[in-house]
Write an enzyme that holds these catalytic residues in place. Structure first.
Site, PDB file in Angstrom:
ATOM      1  N   CYS A  22      32.836  25.941  10.489  1.00  0.00           N
ATOM      2  CA  CYS A  22      31.692  26.499  11.206  1.00  0.00           C
ATOM      3  C   CYS A  22      30.517  26.649  10.262  1.00  0.00           C
ATOM      4  O   CYS A  22      30.597  26.324   9.081  1.00  0.00           O
ATOM      5  CB  CYS A  22      32.040  27.847  11.821  1.00  0.00           C
ATOM      6  SG  CYS A  22      32.467  29.041  10.575  1.00  0.00           S
ATOM      7  N   ASP A  63       0.836   0.306   7.742  1.00  0.00           N
ATOM      8  CA  ASP A  63       1.782  -0.769   7.467  1.00  0.00           C
ATOM      9  C   ASP A  63       2.270  -0.677   6.033  1.00  0.00           C
ATOM     10  O   ASP A  63       3.096  -1.451   5.596  1.00  0.00           O
ATOM     11  CB  ASP A  63       1.180  -2.137   7.766  1.00  0.00           C
ATOM     12  CG  ASP A  63      -0.049  -2.417   6.930  1.00  0.00           C
ATOM     13  OD1 ASP A  63      -0.520  -1.491   6.249  1.00  0.00           O
ATOM     14  OD2 ASP A  63      -0.549  -3.548   6.974  1.00  0.00           O
ATOM     15  N   ASP A 103      -0.948   2.318   1.992  1.00  0.00           N
ATOM     16  CA  ASP A 103      -1.016   3.584   2.718  1.00  0.00           C
ATOM     17  C   ASP A 103       0.005   4.605   2.255  1.00  0.00           C
ATOM     18  O   ASP A 103       0.038   5.718   2.781  1.00  0.00           O
ATOM     19  CB  ASP A 103      -0.798   3.348   4.219  1.00  0.00           C
ATOM     20  CG  ASP A 103      -1.712   2.277   4.762  1.00  0.00           C
ATOM     21  OD1 ASP A 103      -2.875   2.248   4.347  1.00  0.00           O
ATOM     22  OD2 ASP A 103      -1.253   1.461   5.580  1.00  0.00           O
ATOM     23  N   ASP A 156      -4.109   3.371  10.438  1.00  0.00           N
ATOM     24  CA  ASP A 156      -4.723   2.423   9.534  1.00  0.00           C
ATOM     25  C   ASP A 156      -5.177   1.251  10.408  1.00  0.00           C
ATOM     26  O   ASP A 156      -4.566   0.987  11.432  1.00  0.00           O
ATOM     27  CB  ASP A 156      -3.644   1.984   8.522  1.00  0.00           C
ATOM     28  CG  ASP A 156      -4.051   0.759   7.751  1.00  0.00           C
ATOM     29  OD1 ASP A 156      -5.130   0.805   7.147  1.00  0.00           O
ATOM     30  OD2 ASP A 156      -3.298  -0.227   7.756  1.00  0.00           O
TER      31      ASP A 156
HETATM   32  P1  ADP Z   1      -7.929  -1.829   4.809  1.00  0.00           P
HETATM   33  O1  ADP Z   1      -8.039  -0.354   4.725  1.00  0.00           O
HETATM   34  O2  ADP Z   1      -8.597  -2.341   6.047  1.00  0.00           O
HETATM   35  O3  ADP Z   1      -6.536  -2.341   4.620  1.00  0.00           O
HETATM   36  P2  ADP Z   1      -8.813  -2.433   2.045  1.00  0.00           P
HETATM   37  O4  ADP Z   1      -8.949  -1.034   1.559  1.00  0.00           O
HETATM   38  O5  ADP Z   1      -7.683  -3.218   1.523  1.00  0.00           O
HETATM   39  O6  ADP Z   1      -8.858  -2.483   3.647  1.00  0.00           O
HETATM   40  O7  ADP Z   1     -10.152  -3.212   1.725  1.00  0.00           O
HETATM   41  C1  ADP Z   1     -11.439  -2.692   2.105  1.00  0.00           C
HETATM   42  C2  ADP Z   1     -12.524  -3.726   2.019  1.00  0.00           C
HETATM   43  O8  ADP Z   1     -12.694  -4.165   0.682  1.00  0.00           O
HETATM   44  C3  ADP Z   1     -12.241  -4.988   2.808  1.00  0.00           C
HETATM   45  O9  ADP Z   1     -12.624  -4.853   4.141  1.00  0.00           O
HETATM   46  C4  ADP Z   1     -13.109  -5.995   2.055  1.00  0.00           C
HETATM   47  O10 ADP Z   1     -14.424  -5.894   2.498  1.00  0.00           O
HETATM   48  C5  ADP Z   1     -13.053  -5.537   0.628  1.00  0.00           C
HETATM   49  N1  ADP Z   1     -12.036  -6.269  -0.136  1.00  0.00           N
HETATM   50  C6  ADP Z   1     -10.890  -5.768  -0.619  1.00  0.00           C
HETATM   51  N2  ADP Z   1     -10.195  -6.704  -1.314  1.00  0.00           N
HETATM   52  C7  ADP Z   1     -10.908  -7.838  -1.217  1.00  0.00           C
HETATM   53  C8  ADP Z   1     -10.730  -9.176  -1.697  1.00  0.00           C
HETATM   54  N3  ADP Z   1      -9.660  -9.544  -2.406  1.00  0.00           N
HETATM   55  N4  ADP Z   1     -11.683 -10.086  -1.426  1.00  0.00           N
HETATM   56  C9  ADP Z   1     -12.755  -9.732  -0.719  1.00  0.00           C
HETATM   57  N5  ADP Z   1     -12.988  -8.515  -0.240  1.00  0.00           N
HETATM   58  C10 ADP Z   1     -12.094  -7.564  -0.481  1.00  0.00           C
HETATM   59 MG    MG Z   2      -3.774  -1.889   5.634  1.00  0.00          MG
END
Ligand code: ADP
Ligand code: MG
Length: 760
Positions: free
Chosen positions: A40, A646, A650, A446
């Site tokens: 228990c 995802d 995050d 997200d």
């Molecule tokens: P989310 O929160 O949508 O997953 P991220 O934080 O990964 O987005 O990226 C935010 C922004 O930074 C993107 O929307 C883009 O504008 C820019 N960015 C990030 N990584 C890259 C990359 N490798 N090439 C070009 N732009 C990028």
């Molecule tokens: Mg994302």
């Protein structure tokens, strides 16, 4: 958040969310013990207390139903010595403990869970019927008190022995349980009746049928309870059973096959799987193309085509053709192993309310014994009733008290709820989460990969200085090192156009973009904040153009070559088809919905508008490491937040949220930090998970309510509170029946959870 704020924070120390708690947990590890002999909730708290006294044990959580203890231990102490000391302290108070690992689980699953109380049950039934017949029928021999004495002696000596013996042992160890209560009751009834029979001068009357029926009812009740428990635990067992017992190992040049037990498969082994067979382990297809049914893990009936180079998951079913795979993961490392681990972890956990109940239950049996003594003293000493009558009242108190119902209330509901979830690809990591889900006021999504498919495609290329293919080729080269979906989309586009990509060295800044060196040229690719940070001048008409693209839901990526603005590339990500209805449903459930993203504000607002998320609930242009802070800020405003992501960047936000929900099995980090893991990336599962959590939590509350009401009404009635005014009192056997009924009904009520539909 504004752009400048986002930039400002770059200069601050990054990774402010890396809390010491997580670092600490790295040096900790968990293991599981099988603990036999708990009866228990009182035993549960006794076992937990003793485990905590062992050196190296940081926390211990014991589940009465599965008879398992989950221990977090400090790696500074040697594993084996922790186990040994735990086994020792438990043995000292009468519990048998041993370590469990996935391998023992797989081998032992046929004889898992609690031992059955089968042996005594038929004897008990026979004795009960004799006692009943003796009561009612005019069979002379059964009217004879000596015959009653024989029956009662047999009942106590054989089927009943396991109860009172266990009860006395526990009492002597200082942890009385429900068997102690029943045992004391039965033995005192038997002793009083025996005295009455052999010392007629006392002028007492015999009541041998009472201890017999009391033990009989308790045994039958326990049998029913055991069955219900088995059913409740069946989901986990069926998960374990998903794994096939053997595998076909390919030997030498592949012309020979050998069937070997699953435990003997090693990483790197080549296995063959015929159509209709289950894939034994996680691996990669080397040869063959076949449909594979993954529904057992995801709950979604959809077969996928597997061809060379594609990953396959253990326990899924090969449907059409022979496959040859190379083993990449075995045992606990496989997807199934991890799912089992998560479900077990969940089932070993407790809802916070149960902790309180367990604490109460620790004192419960003592309290009941005290009430029983007080009852005897009151009726005999104060009310001046007959001794036997007073004794019966007191025995009834012992018999009706049911610490068991209290102990089973939460674990049985959690067991059924988490089991149902596992069958549908919803892994809820424990009781506390159910309680948190119950209090949610809002949910944050997200954007990329969660609300959208996360597979952006290039839609437009606008070059300011070079030709468009030249621009794309430079940008694609710059993105070769980056692992962002945007980078992948740009590379795909370049490949489609057969562009050749000059060699580049690149540097990726999360949430901003890349800085690359391509043949003497310095290329900047990223969002506006990234170019602003490098003080690139963007002509006004281009800024407008970018803003217009964004307003249409596209993400403009800006490019600068050698510090001169050179053009931009626009990308678009598709919304998940179910996203809109899911958000509407969440609103209907009374939750506020937010969107959290690193993407541009106007792009995100355009997406939000399509989904029905209020524009002031769009939190955009947030750097990955700031996502957790956003959640914390919302929670500081008294919101109780679930974060759905995802998992790629995050994880900290998932950890900070009251309820972190990871979508799709994507990353291990997410699986570890999230509170709820959804195996499929389908958003409707979010609603199902919330519904299931609510339903399970409601069951816990119902169960606890009934167990408490039952005890707090039952004990006074058994003590005779209704006797003076209404002449109502309970014989010990009826008290025993009521007790048996209460714990069976708690488990049965939990099983009823299976009837609830959680789908949307
Ligand atoms: P989310 O929160 O949508 O997953 P991220 O934080 O990964 O987005 O990226 C935010 C922004 O930074 C993107 O929307 C883009 O504008 C820019 N960015 C990030 N990584 C890259 C990359 N490798 N090439 C070009 N732009 C990028
Ligand atoms: Mg994302």
């Amino acid at each position: 958040m504004t752009q400048t704020e986002a930039i400002g924070s770059l200069t601050e120390a990054p990774n402010t969310d890396n809390n010491p708690q997580q670092n600490r947990e790295k040096s900790l590890n968990t293991l599981q013990l099988q603990v036999l002999g708990m009866r228990c909730a009182g035993c549960v708290s006794a076992v937990e207390k003793r485990l905590l006294t062992c050196p190296g044990v940081v926390s211990a959580s014991v589940n009465l139903l599965t008879e398992k203890a989950r221990i977090v231990w400090d790696q500074a102490v040697e594993r084996q010595s922790v186990i040994e000391s735990m086994v020792k302290v438990l043995a000292a108070i009468g519990f048998e403990a041993s370590e469990i690992s996935l391998n023992t689980k797989l081998i032992n699953h046929s004889r898992t869970e609690a031992k059955s109380w089968n042996q005594g049950i038929w004897v008990a039934l026979a004795l009960i019927s004799l006692a009943v017949v003796g009561h009612l029928a005019p069979v002379p021999i059964l009217k004879n008190m000596y015959a009653h004495w024989v029956i009662a002696t047999l009942a106590l000596a054989f089927p009943g022995r396991q109860i009172w013996w266990d009860g006395l042992k526990a009492l002597m160890n200082g942890i009385p349980n429900m068997n102690s209560l029943i045992g004391i009751g039965a033995i005192s009834a038997y002793t009083a009746s025996t005295l009455a029979l052999y010392v007629p001068g006392l002028q007492w009357h015999c009541f041998f049928e009472e201890p017999v029926m009391l033990l009989g009812f308790v045994l039958i009740g326990r049998q029913l309870e055991q069955r219900a428990k088995k059913q409740a635990a069946s989901a986990l067992e069926s998960l374990i059973r998903l794994q096939p017992p053997t595998a076909r190992l390919i030997l030498g040049e592949g012309d020979q096959e050998l069937v070997i037990p699953l435990e003997n498969v090693q990483v790197g082994d080549c296995l063959s799987i015929l159509p209709g067979e289950k894939i034994p382990v996680d691996g990669i297809v080397l040869a063959g193309i076949s449909n594979v049914d993954q529904s057992m893990l995801t709950g979604e009936s959809l077969s996928l085509v597997k061809s060379p180079g594609v990953e396959v998951t253990g326990a899924t079913l090969n449907l059409s053709q022979k496959l040859i795979i190379e083993t990449t993961k075995i045992g606990e490392a496989t997807t199934l192993g991890q799912i089992i681990e998560l479900v077990e972890q969940a089932q070993a956990s407790k809802a916070p309310i149960q902790r309180l109940v367990d604490q109460i239950a620790g004192y419960f049996t003592y309290t009941v014994m005290a009430i029983a003594v007080a009852t005897l003293i009151f009726w005999w000493g104060i009310w001046q009733s007959e001794l036997i009558f007073s004794l019966k009242m007191s025995i009834s108190v012992l018999a009706i008290a049911c610490p068991c119902a209290l102990g089973l209330a939460t674990p049985s509901a959690i067991l059924v709820g988490t089991g149902m979830g596992a069958e549908q690809g919803i892994l809820i990591k424990g009781g506390e989460i159910l309680e948190n889900v119950h209090h949610l006021t809002g949910i944050v999504f997200d954007k990329t990969g969660t609300l959208t498919l996360g597979q952006p495609e290039v839609t437009d290329i606008f070059a300011a200085t070079l030709t468009e293919p030249e621009l794309l080729s430079l940008v694609a080269s710059s993105e070769t090192g980056a692992n962002h979906p945007i980078a992948k989309a740009i590379l795909t586009k370049a490949q489609q156009l057969n562009l050749n990509l000059p060699i580049a060295s690149t540097e990726n800044t999360l949430g901003m973009g890349v800085l690359a060196q391509v043949v003497e040229q310095e290329i900047l690719v990223g969002n506006q904040a990234w170019l602003d940070l490098h003080q690139i001048f963007i002509p006004l008409d281009w800024q407008e153009k970018a803003e217009n693209l964004a307003k249409n839901g596209k993400t403009p990526i800006l490019v600068a070559i050698d510090e001169i603005f050179a053009g931009m590339i626009a990308l678009e990500d598709q919304l998940k088809p179910e996203a809109k209805t899911v958000i509407a449903q969440l609103h209907k459930m009374g939750l506020e919905v937010w969107m959290l993203t690193g993407d541009r504000l106007s792009t995100s607002q355009s997406v939000a508008a399509q989904l029905g998320i209020p524009l002031d609930h769009v939190i955009a242009e947030v750097l990955p490491e700031q996502k957790a802070k956003v959640i914390r800020d919302l929670q500081a405003e008294n919101h109780k937040i679930a974060m759905v992501g995802d998992g790629i960047n995050d994880a900290p936000a998932l950890a900070v949220a009251a309820v972190g929900i990871a979508l799709g099995t994507g990353t291990e980090v997410a699986m570890e930090t999230a509170d709820i893991v959804l195996i499929q990336p389908n958003l409707t599962k979010v609603i199902e998970a919330l519904n299931l959590s609510h339903a399970t939590f409601n069951k816990i509350q119902q169960n606890l309510f009934w167990a408490l009401i039952y005890n707090s009404v039952g004990i006074p009635i058994a003590a005779g509170i209704l006797y003076p005014s209404f002449g109502i009192y309970l014989n010990p056997m009826w008290a025993g029946l009521a007790m048996a009924f209460s714990s069976v009904s708690v488990v049965t009520n939990s099983l009823l959870l299976r009837r609830t539909s959680v789908s949307t």
